[in-house]
Scaffold this motif. Sequence first.
Motif, PDB file in Angstrom:
ATOM      1  N   UNK A 159       0.838  -1.191   0.000  1.00 57.93           N
ATOM      2  CA  UNK A 159       0.000   0.000   0.000  1.00 57.93           C
ATOM      3  C   UNK A 159       0.874   1.241   0.000  1.00 57.93           C
ATOM      4  N   UNK A 160       0.231   2.400   0.092  1.00 58.85           N
ATOM      5  CA  UNK A 160       0.962   3.657   0.109  1.00 58.85           C
ATOM      6  C   UNK A 160       0.811   4.404  -1.202  1.00 58.85           C
ATOM      7  N   UNK A 161       1.534   5.518  -1.307  1.00 57.52           N
ATOM      8  CA  UNK A 161       1.430   6.367  -2.491  1.00 57.52           C
ATOM      9  C   UNK A 161       2.563   6.158  -3.482  1.00 57.52           C
ATOM     10  N   UNK A 162       3.618   5.463  -3.069  1.00 53.73           N
ATOM     11  CA  UNK A 162       4.776   5.318  -3.938  1.00 53.73           C
ATOM     12  C   UNK A 162       4.653   4.157  -4.908  1.00 53.73           C
ATOM     13  N   UNK A 163       5.644   4.031  -5.792  1.00 55.05           N
ATOM     14  CA  UNK A 163       5.647   2.936  -6.761  1.00 55.05           C
ATOM     15  C   UNK A 163       6.070   1.630  -6.112  1.00 55.05           C
ATOM     16  N   UNK A 164       6.631   1.702  -4.890  1.00 57.14           N
ATOM     17  CA  UNK A 164       7.047   0.523  -4.135  1.00 57.14           C
ATOM     18  C   UNK A 164       6.647   0.723  -2.681  1.00 57.14           C
ATOM     19  N   UNK A 165       6.130  -0.340  -2.046  1.00 57.22           N
ATOM     20  CA  UNK A 165       5.895  -0.329  -0.603  1.00 57.22           C
ATOM     21  C   UNK A 165       7.129  -0.942   0.045  1.00 57.22           C
ATOM     22  N   UNK A 166       8.026  -0.098   0.546  1.00 55.48           N
ATOM     23  CA  UNK A 166       9.320  -0.571   1.026  1.00 55.48           C
ATOM     24  C   UNK A 166       9.196  -1.419   2.292  1.00 55.48           C
ATOM     25  N   UNK A 167       8.232  -1.092   3.133  1.00 60.35           N
ATOM     26  CA  UNK A 167       7.997  -1.933   4.310  1.00 60.35           C
ATOM     27  C   UNK A 167       7.629  -3.345   3.889  1.00 60.35           C
ATOM     28  N   UNK A 168       6.772  -3.449   2.874  1.00 57.63           N
ATOM     29  CA  UNK A 168       6.343  -4.763   2.402  1.00 57.63           C
ATOM     30  C   UNK A 168       7.489  -5.504   1.724  1.00 57.63           C
ATOM     31  N   UNK A 169       8.357  -4.786   1.015  1.00 57.83           N
ATOM     32  CA  UNK A 169       9.524  -5.432   0.391  1.00 57.83           C
ATOM     33  C   UNK A 169      10.362  -6.121   1.452  1.00 57.83           C
ATOM     34  N   UNK A 170      10.670  -5.385   2.520  1.00 59.06           N
ATOM     35  CA  UNK A 170      11.487  -5.947   3.590  1.00 59.06           C
ATOM     36  C   UNK A 170      10.793  -7.134   4.248  1.00 59.06           C
ATOM     37  N   UNK A 171       9.504  -6.976   4.574  1.00 61.50           N
ATOM     38  CA  UNK A 171       8.773  -8.044   5.262  1.00 61.50           C
ATOM     39  C   UNK A 171       8.671  -9.287   4.396  1.00 61.50           C
ATOM     40  N   UNK A 172       8.349  -9.116   3.109  1.00 66.39           N
ATOM     41  CA  UNK A 172       8.182 -10.267   2.227  1.00 66.39           C
ATOM     42  C   UNK A 172       9.500 -10.989   1.986  1.00 66.39           C
ATOM     43  N   UNK A 173      10.575 -10.230   1.757  1.00 67.38           N
ATOM     44  CA  UNK A 173      11.877 -10.850   1.488  1.00 67.38           C
ATOM     45  C   UNK A 173      12.359 -11.633   2.707  1.00 67.38           C
ATOM     46  N   UNK A 174      12.183 -11.073   3.890  1.00 64.63           N
ATOM     47  CA  UNK A 174      12.651 -11.757   5.098  1.00 64.63           C
ATOM     48  C   UNK A 174      11.762 -12.948   5.461  1.00 64.63           C
ATOM     49  N   UNK A 175      10.461 -12.845   5.163  1.00 60.25           N
ATOM     50  CA  UNK A 175       9.565 -13.955   5.486  1.00 60.25           C
ATOM     51  C   UNK A 175       9.899 -15.203   4.668  1.00 60.25           C
ATOM     52  N   UNK A 176      10.442 -15.025   3.482  1.00 54.42           N
ATOM     53  CA  UNK A 176      10.760 -16.166   2.620  1.00 54.42           C
ATOM     54  C   UNK A 176      12.217 -16.599   2.736  1.00 54.42           C
ATOM     55  N   UNK A 177      12.936 -16.058   3.713  1.00 58.59           N
ATOM     56  CA  UNK A 177      14.369 -16.325   3.853  1.00 58.59           C
ATOM     57  C   UNK A 177      14.721 -16.683   5.287  1.00 58.59           C
ATOM     58  N   UNK A 178      15.372 -17.820   5.467  1.00 61.22           N
ATOM     59  CA  UNK A 178      15.894 -18.194   6.785  1.00 61.22           C
ATOM     60  C   UNK A 178      17.029 -17.234   7.135  1.00 61.22           C
TER      61      UNK A 178
END
Length: 320
Positions: free
Chosen positions: A14-33
């Motif tokens: 979500x948000x106004x930008x072209x990328x949701x940076x919080x979601x990038x961090x959360x998604x990348x870490x959730x799929x990585x040990x």
Amino acid sequence: MDLFRSVDAVVSASGDGVVDWRAVSEAAKASTDPGSLELSAAERQGYATDVRDARDRIRDVGGVAFDVPETISLQNRHHWIDANVDTFRRLIEPMTDEFDQPLFPGASRVVNTGSLSFSLAFLGRHVLGQYDPLLLAEADGGPTHELYFVHPNIERTARELDVDFPRFRRWIAFHEVTHAAEFGAADWLPEYLESRMRDTVTQLASGGLNREAFSELDAAMTAVEGYAELLMDRAFDEEYDDLRRKIDARRGGGGPVDQLIRRLLGLGLKRRQYERGADFFTTVADAEGLDAAAKVWDRPENLPTDAELDEPERWLARVA
């Protein structure tokens, strides 16, 4: 790992930008040990000793004046992901006003967020070390460069390659410190790379390609990787033929899915930069010595052109 949480973070971007940076961090870490950072004091000191020895040895062999960060960062995979989310944000956010506005901005944001999180998760599982000159960082009195080692990846890779861990760790330290030598010798290099990166990304976001900027960026990165390969081979203070052979095989190895991901992320291009740059600088150093090879960092005009990378004699005639 929690793949469901990773997907949920992306589709909820979500948000106004072209990328949701919080979601990038959360998604990348959730799929990585994240991996373990349980190191003894002696193991932590081993990294610091390797970096110090690499600095002294490279200064002596390469004749290059430079320094390394006052402290080094021993990271797990999640630490590395967060550090590089910041790097991507610094690159992309200043250019968002120049991007074409999509018809469905929410959908575009989800795609952008998913692409970046996938890329960072894959890289976070494979990157061994990183010298970060903090391109695009604000001059706020903070550090101007950082040196990361992703300990779980180094430990796992040493095991997979069946090499002694302290020796492999030292090899990685030498490689990353050679990058510190390059940026220390060429104070113009961060701005040069930044401008070409901005031009390339802006054009790609608009559906085009600034071929001149991309060619200059590719040639510069080929010089960065090639000089590092040359200098670490000349400076490393132990026998290394087996390490070189196994590292080269690792760069081109992996199964079909791994190979596809590497191509999609441009890692095939990076391997080509290593090999092409190493061939260029080996020819230059064999002909005229390391001092001649180091002239590449005297000024931007001394960078080899795309054509000169394949014909080092032309660069020698022009520069050295």
